[in-house]
Design a protein around this motif. Structure first.
Motif, short mmCIF file in Angstrom:
data_model
loop_
_atom_site.label_atom_id
_atom_site.label_comp_id
_atom_site.label_asym_id
_atom_site.label_seq_id
_atom_site.Cartn_x
_atom_site.Cartn_y
_atom_site.Cartn_z
N UNK A 74 -6.75 13.22 6.28
CA UNK A 74 -6.56 14.18 5.22
C UNK A 74 -5.11 14.66 5.13
N UNK A 75 -4.18 13.87 5.61
CA UNK A 75 -2.78 14.24 5.56
C UNK A 75 -2.01 13.43 4.52
N UNK A 76 -2.72 12.57 3.78
CA UNK A 76 -2.06 11.79 2.73
C UNK A 76 -1.44 10.49 3.19
N UNK A 77 -1.68 10.10 4.44
CA UNK A 77 -1.08 8.86 4.95
C UNK A 77 -1.61 7.63 4.21
N UNK A 78 -2.91 7.59 3.98
CA UNK A 78 -3.48 6.43 3.28
C UNK A 78 -2.93 6.34 1.87
N UNK A 79 -2.85 7.47 1.18
CA UNK A 79 -2.32 7.48 -0.19
C UNK A 79 -0.90 6.96 -0.21
N UNK A 80 -0.04 7.49 0.65
CA UNK A 80 1.37 7.08 0.67
C UNK A 80 1.51 5.60 1.05
N UNK A 81 0.73 5.16 2.03
CA UNK A 81 0.80 3.76 2.45
C UNK A 81 0.36 2.80 1.36
N UNK A 82 -0.75 3.10 0.72
CA UNK A 82 -1.25 2.21 -0.33
C UNK A 82 -0.35 2.26 -1.55
N UNK A 83 0.19 3.44 -1.86
CA UNK A 83 1.12 3.56 -3.00
C UNK A 83 2.33 2.68 -2.76
N UNK A 84 2.86 2.65 -1.55
CA UNK A 84 4.00 1.79 -1.22
C UNK A 84 3.64 0.32 -1.37
N UNK A 85 2.45 -0.04 -0.93
CA UNK A 85 2.00 -1.43 -1.07
C UNK A 85 1.88 -1.80 -2.55
N UNK A 86 1.33 -0.91 -3.36
CA UNK A 86 1.21 -1.18 -4.80
C UNK A 86 2.57 -1.34 -5.45
N UNK A 87 3.51 -0.49 -5.07
CA UNK A 87 4.87 -0.61 -5.62
C UNK A 87 5.51 -1.94 -5.24
N UNK A 88 5.35 -2.35 -3.98
CA UNK A 88 5.87 -3.63 -3.52
C UNK A 88 5.19 -4.79 -4.26
N UNK A 89 3.88 -4.70 -4.41
CA UNK A 89 3.13 -5.76 -5.10
C UNK A 89 3.61 -5.94 -6.54
N UNK A 90 3.93 -4.84 -7.19
CA UNK A 90 4.39 -4.91 -8.58
C UNK A 90 5.83 -5.39 -8.66
N UNK A 91 6.72 -4.79 -7.88
CA UNK A 91 8.16 -5.05 -8.00
C UNK A 91 8.59 -6.37 -7.35
N UNK A 92 8.04 -6.68 -6.19
CA UNK A 92 8.50 -7.86 -5.45
C UNK A 92 7.60 -9.08 -5.64
N UNK A 93 6.32 -8.87 -5.73
CA UNK A 93 5.39 -10.00 -5.85
C UNK A 93 4.98 -10.27 -7.28
N UNK A 94 5.32 -9.35 -8.18
CA UNK A 94 5.01 -9.48 -9.61
C UNK A 94 3.52 -9.68 -9.87
N UNK A 95 2.71 -8.99 -9.08
CA UNK A 95 1.26 -9.05 -9.30
C UNK A 95 0.89 -8.21 -10.51
N UNK A 96 -0.15 -8.61 -11.17
CA UNK A 96 -0.60 -7.89 -12.38
C UNK A 96 -1.81 -7.01 -12.10
N UNK A 97 -2.64 -7.44 -11.15
CA UNK A 97 -3.91 -6.74 -10.91
C UNK A 97 -4.24 -6.77 -9.44
N UNK A 98 -4.74 -5.65 -8.94
CA UNK A 98 -5.22 -5.56 -7.57
C UNK A 98 -6.60 -4.92 -7.62
N UNK A 99 -7.54 -5.48 -6.84
CA UNK A 99 -8.89 -4.93 -6.84
C UNK A 99 -9.32 -4.57 -5.42
#
Length: 71
Positions: free
Chosen positions: A1-26
């Motif tokens: 409940x300290x926001x670690x999961x949110x921050x970690x997944x948000x970073x992964x989503x940003x990397x997936x969009x910017x570096x891997x050019x992914x369009x969709x994650x499920x």
């Protein structure tokens, strides 16, 4: 409940969009896992549907919800 999961997944989503050019994650989540569902909603995921009786767990079939985000 300290926001670690949110921050970690948000970073992964940003990397997936910017570096891997992914369009969709499920993600597949058990319907009774309210904490994970709330996290996905907070991240901007939307519920796509349900996979009925998708897996066998603890001696019974378990359905999974499918959540996705378009990057």
């Amino acid at each position: 409940n300290k926001g670690y999961a949110f921050e970690g997944i948000k970073s992964i989503l940003n990397y997936a969009a910017a570096q891997l050019h992914l369009h969709r994650i499920s993600a597949e989540v058990e319907p009774d896992n309210k904490a994970s569902i709330l996290l996905l909603q907070k991240l901007g995921f939307e519920r796509d549907g349900i996979l009925r009786d998708f897996e066998w767990k603890n001696g019974a079939f378990q359905s999974l919800e499918v959540w996705a985000i378009l990057l």
